[in-house]
Design a protein around this motif. Structure first.
Motif, mmCIF file in Angstrom:
data_model
loop_
_atom_site.group_PDB
_atom_site.id
_atom_site.type_symbol
_atom_site.label_atom_id
_atom_site.label_comp_id
_atom_site.label_asym_id
_atom_site.label_seq_id
_atom_site.Cartn_x
_atom_site.Cartn_y
_atom_site.Cartn_z
ATOM 1 N N GLY A 155 15.398 10.424 0.098
ATOM 2 C CA GLY A 155 15.143 9.263 0.867
ATOM 3 C C GLY A 155 13.651 9.003 1.165
ATOM 4 N N ILE A 156 12.922 10.131 0.721
ATOM 5 C CA ILE A 156 11.585 10.385 1.113
ATOM 6 C C ILE A 156 11.052 10.900 0.158
ATOM 7 C CG2 ILE A 156 11.714 12.389 2.196
ATOM 8 C CD1 ILE A 156 9.458 11.664 4.298
ATOM 9 N N LEU A 157 9.360 10.498 -0.286
ATOM 10 C CA LEU A 157 8.453 10.880 -1.229
ATOM 11 C C LEU A 157 7.026 10.782 -0.893
ATOM 12 C CD1 LEU A 157 9.244 11.502 -4.281
ATOM 13 C CD2 LEU A 157 8.606 9.270 -4.845
ATOM 14 N N THR A 158 6.362 11.714 -1.232
ATOM 15 C CA THR A 158 4.963 11.588 -0.914
ATOM 16 C C THR A 158 4.452 10.681 -1.758
ATOM 17 O OG1 THR A 158 4.225 13.473 -2.406
ATOM 18 C CG2 THR A 158 4.821 14.018 -0.463
ATOM 19 N N LEU A 159 3.136 10.109 -1.370
ATOM 20 C CA LEU A 159 2.227 9.215 -2.362
ATOM 21 C C LEU A 159 1.832 9.781 -3.439
ATOM 22 C CD1 LEU A 159 0.420 7.078 0.377
ATOM 23 C CD2 LEU A 159 2.708 6.723 -0.507
ATOM 24 N N THR A 160 1.444 10.877 -3.328
ATOM 25 C CA THR A 160 0.967 11.602 -4.664
ATOM 26 C C THR A 160 2.200 11.676 -5.734
ATOM 27 O OG1 THR A 160 -0.364 12.978 -3.240
ATOM 28 C CG2 THR A 160 0.113 13.747 -5.584
ATOM 29 N N PRO A 174 -4.929 3.701 -7.077
ATOM 30 C CA PRO A 174 -4.419 4.115 -5.595
ATOM 31 C C PRO A 174 -4.368 2.942 -4.564
ATOM 32 C CG PRO A 174 -5.616 5.993 -6.626
ATOM 33 C CD PRO A 174 -5.759 4.712 -7.373
ATOM 34 N N ASP A 175 -5.547 2.383 -4.520
ATOM 35 C CA ASP A 175 -5.692 1.100 -3.720
ATOM 36 C C ASP A 175 -4.469 0.244 -3.954
ATOM 37 O OD1 ASP A 175 -8.106 2.350 -2.718
ATOM 38 O OD2 ASP A 175 -9.465 1.300 -4.026
ATOM 39 N N ASP A 176 -4.262 -0.168 -4.981
ATOM 40 C CA ASP A 176 -3.153 -1.188 -5.530
ATOM 41 C C ASP A 176 -1.716 -0.976 -5.015
ATOM 42 O OD1 ASP A 176 -4.728 -3.181 -6.466
ATOM 43 O OD2 ASP A 176 -4.541 -2.271 -8.517
ATOM 44 N N LEU A 177 -1.662 0.509 -4.888
ATOM 45 C CA LEU A 177 -0.268 1.172 -4.521
ATOM 46 C C LEU A 177 -0.609 1.142 -2.970
ATOM 47 C CD1 LEU A 177 2.132 2.964 -5.189
ATOM 48 C CD2 LEU A 177 0.925 5.045 -4.753
ATOM 49 N N ILE A 178 -1.421 1.438 -2.122
ATOM 50 C CA ILE A 178 -1.300 1.463 -0.811
ATOM 51 C C ILE A 178 -1.235 -0.018 -0.333
ATOM 52 C CG2 ILE A 178 -2.728 1.817 1.162
ATOM 53 C CD1 ILE A 178 -1.732 4.414 0.167
ATOM 54 N N GLU A 179 -1.931 -0.967 -0.847
ATOM 55 C CA GLU A 179 -1.756 -2.291 -0.672
ATOM 56 C C GLU A 179 -0.427 -3.094 -0.939
ATOM 57 O OE1 GLU A 179 -3.532 -6.031 0.613
ATOM 58 O OE2 GLU A 179 -4.524 -3.880 0.439
ATOM 59 N N SER A 180 0.185 -2.675 -1.868
ATOM 60 C CA SER A 180 1.637 -2.922 -2.132
ATOM 61 C C SER A 180 2.507 -2.120 -0.991
ATOM 62 C CB SER A 180 2.132 -2.707 -3.542
ATOM 63 O OG SER A 180 1.148 -3.213 -4.416
ATOM 64 N N LEU A 181 2.291 -0.912 -0.859
ATOM 65 C CA LEU A 181 3.231 -0.328 0.068
ATOM 66 C C LEU A 181 3.157 -1.026 1.477
ATOM 67 C CD1 LEU A 181 3.021 3.197 -1.201
ATOM 68 C CD2 LEU A 181 4.958 1.634 -1.606
ATOM 69 N N ASN A 182 2.037 -1.348 1.743
ATOM 70 C CA ASN A 182 1.764 -2.012 3.299
ATOM 71 C C ASN A 182 2.757 -3.437 3.367
ATOM 72 O OD1 ASN A 182 0.072 0.032 4.401
ATOM 73 N ND2 ASN A 182 -1.756 -1.156 3.431
ATOM 74 N N MET A 183 3.222 -4.075 2.164
ATOM 75 C CA MET A 183 3.882 -5.199 2.380
ATOM 76 C C MET A 183 5.371 -4.904 2.189
ATOM 77 S SD MET A 183 1.410 -7.272 -0.466
ATOM 78 C CE MET A 183 2.463 -8.918 -0.162
ATOM 79 N N ARG A 196 9.609 1.817 3.315
ATOM 80 C CA ARG A 196 8.590 1.541 4.314
ATOM 81 C C ARG A 196 7.565 2.671 4.262
ATOM 82 N NH1 ARG A 196 9.024 4.859 9.107
ATOM 83 N NH2 ARG A 196 11.157 5.839 9.309
ATOM 84 N N LEU A 197 6.303 2.468 4.413
ATOM 85 C CA LEU A 197 4.971 3.550 4.513
ATOM 86 C C LEU A 197 5.007 4.194 5.632
ATOM 87 C CD1 LEU A 197 2.901 4.510 2.635
ATOM 88 C CD2 LEU A 197 1.559 2.733 3.678
ATOM 89 N N ARG A 198 4.963 5.467 5.729
ATOM 90 C CA ARG A 198 5.161 6.337 6.928
ATOM 91 C C ARG A 198 3.785 7.228 7.067
ATOM 92 N NH1 ARG A 198 9.587 10.502 8.986
ATOM 93 N NH2 ARG A 198 8.499 10.989 10.898
ATOM 94 N N GLN A 228 0.660 10.768 4.319
ATOM 95 C CA GLN A 228 1.410 9.539 4.189
ATOM 96 C C GLN A 228 2.515 9.699 3.240
ATOM 97 O OE1 GLN A 228 -2.178 6.932 3.382
ATOM 98 N NE2 GLN A 228 -1.124 5.442 5.250
ATOM 99 N N CYS A 229 3.603 9.163 3.411
ATOM 100 C CA CYS A 229 4.695 9.236 2.413
ATOM 101 C C CYS A 229 5.404 7.794 2.483
ATOM 102 C CB CYS A 229 5.613 10.218 2.686
ATOM 103 S SG CYS A 229 6.545 9.747 4.223
#
Length: 437
Positions: free
Chosen positions: A299-304, A321-330, A339-341, A349-350
């Motif tokens: 139920g949890i995974l690192t962004l890498t 990586p920017d597109d990944l962060i932008e999408s996870l913020n939504m 959710r992003l944590r 961050q994960c």
């Protein structure tokens, strides 16, 4: 609130992915062409449309001839109508369309830009584009081309061609060799014609448009060929141990990079890119055995890890990586179940499930410690865990078996980096304390 039925409720239901994306019929070569939002669907019939069997026959139901704020997606096989929250979807198949007309844009009356759909099953329907002429014209042009291709008939045409081309003249090994030879010739011809590898220079807008139309007409066969190339490339890389040992593999890799993956999303100027990407990430994670708790994941995974796994699944069409962060913020705002944590202190961050709870992970660690519990006599200098228990209102530390980060990682099925964060989080919450003996 009075129940009602409207034009969209009278259309067949469209299946969606858990995140709200359209389930395309990949077996029939269906592809998504264009999508537009802020569209109103109206029925131009003088009487209400017939209620489908799934709608109750209650006399209190009220007929409403329009559905506002829809997202309309055109595929090679159908027009899909989605509600504003993208939880419900219905479709109109292209084979049910008799004609379509572009209307509107006049000065005095009929000012809104619209497309009139003349259907066999639901009378005359109207699509009103609230954004304006640009969306109406783009959608109308794509619809005209899609209806002209008749891609939904491709499976039947291919089956007919295979039946007609069967020549039972050779049997045994000769027949197999000839069939394989014909497949290779056909595949080479399709790749050369569709991707311009014949060395000819395309000139002019009309000629390029013809090439695109030719590519769409061969889409189903090209899909099968591309999947075959991908399998061949992965097999070559595995056999070579990750090293490139042949010119054929190099050429194949270059060709795949030029083609891209047919199932991947390509970035454009549309503002919905990151939203669609967020929904794709959600579907990817919910289908992953390593992530989804319902399938035995953590139920949890690192962004890498997510970045590497996602780009590997997307093939040549990778994301930044920017597109990944932008999408996870939504994702949390869209209610996709993830959710992003960001962990306190370390800033790691994960991505995790919305129901993920540190207290639950701490209880798992405590259960694991109790299983390993030994007497209070431990080895001097061993880094152990002091379990905090409450007895008669007083907290008394109780020495338990030593637990390392690697032990926690193996038990929780997460990377050591996240396991360390979970131990620190449990310590901050007072479940146990780290003690140097």
């Amino acid at each position: 609130k009075m129940l009602r039925w409207s034009p969209i409720a009278c259309l067949p239901l469209q299946t969606l992915t858990p995140s709200g994306l359209i389930n395309l019929d990949a077996s029939d070569g269906e592809v998504q062409l264009i999508s537009r939002s802020s569209i109103e669907l109206r029925s131009l019939s003088s009487s209400p449309l017939p209620k489908p069997s799934r709608i109750s026959n209650d006399d209190g139901l009220q007929w409403v001839d329009r559905d506002p704020r829809l997202t309309v997606t055109l595929t090679s096989h159908r027009i899909v109508f989605q509600s504003f929250d993208k939880k419900n979807a219905h479709f109109l198949h292209h084979c049910a369309l008799k004609n379509h007309l572009l209307k509107g844009g006049e000065w005095i009356s009929n000012r809104s830009f619209k497309i009139i759909l003349e259907t066999v099953t639901h009378g005359r329907l109207c699509l009103i584009f609230r954004v304006g002429k640009v969306d109406r014209d783009a959608f109308g042009e794509a619809l005209k081309k899609s209806l002209g291709r008749k891609q939904w008939e491709e499976t039947y045409r291919m089956q007919m061609n295979e039946t007609q081309n069967r020549r039972p003249r050779k049997v045994g090994v000769d027949a197999i060799l000839e069939r394989n030879k014909n497949k290779h010739i056909r595949a080479q011809a399709l790749a050369n014609e569709a991707f311009g590898q014949d060395g000819k220079k395309r000139k002019g807008k009309d000629e390029r448009a013809k090439e695109v139309e030719k590519l769409f007409s061969e889409a189903k066969e090209l899909t099968a060929i591309i999947h075959k190339y991908v399998a061949t490339l992965e097999k070559n890389q595995q056999n070579s141990g990750g090293e490139d040992k042949g010119e054929d593999t190099t050429e194949l890799t270059s060709m795949m990079s030029n083609m891209g993956m047919i199932t991947a999303l390509t970035k454009d100027a549309s503002s919905s890119y990151h939203e669609t990407l967020a929904r794709q990430i959600s579907d990817f994670l919910q289908g992953s055995k390593a992530f989804s708790s319902s399938k035995g994941g953590s139920g949890i995974l690192t962004l890498t890890d997510l970045y590497c796994l996602l780009n590997r699944a997307r093939g040549a069409n990778m994301i930044s990586p920017d597109d990944l962060i932008e999408s996870l913020n939504m994702v949390e705002k869209l209610g996709l179940g993830i959710r992003l944590r960001k962990f306190e202190g370390s800033g790691i961050q994960c991505v995790c499930e919305s129901t993920f709870d540190d207290a639950v992970m701490a209880e798992k660690i405590i259960s694991f410690i109790k299983e390993k519990e030994v007497s209070s006599k431990g080895s001097t200098g061993f880094l152990g865990i002091g379990f905090i228990s409450s007895s008669q209102g007083e907290e008394k530390p109780k020495l338990c078996a030593g637990l390392t980060v690697l032990d926690a990682a193996r038990h929780l099925k997460i990377p050591p980096l996240l396991a360390n964060e979970q131990l620190l989080s449990a310590e901050r919450c007072g479940f146990f304390a780290e003690i140097q003996l």
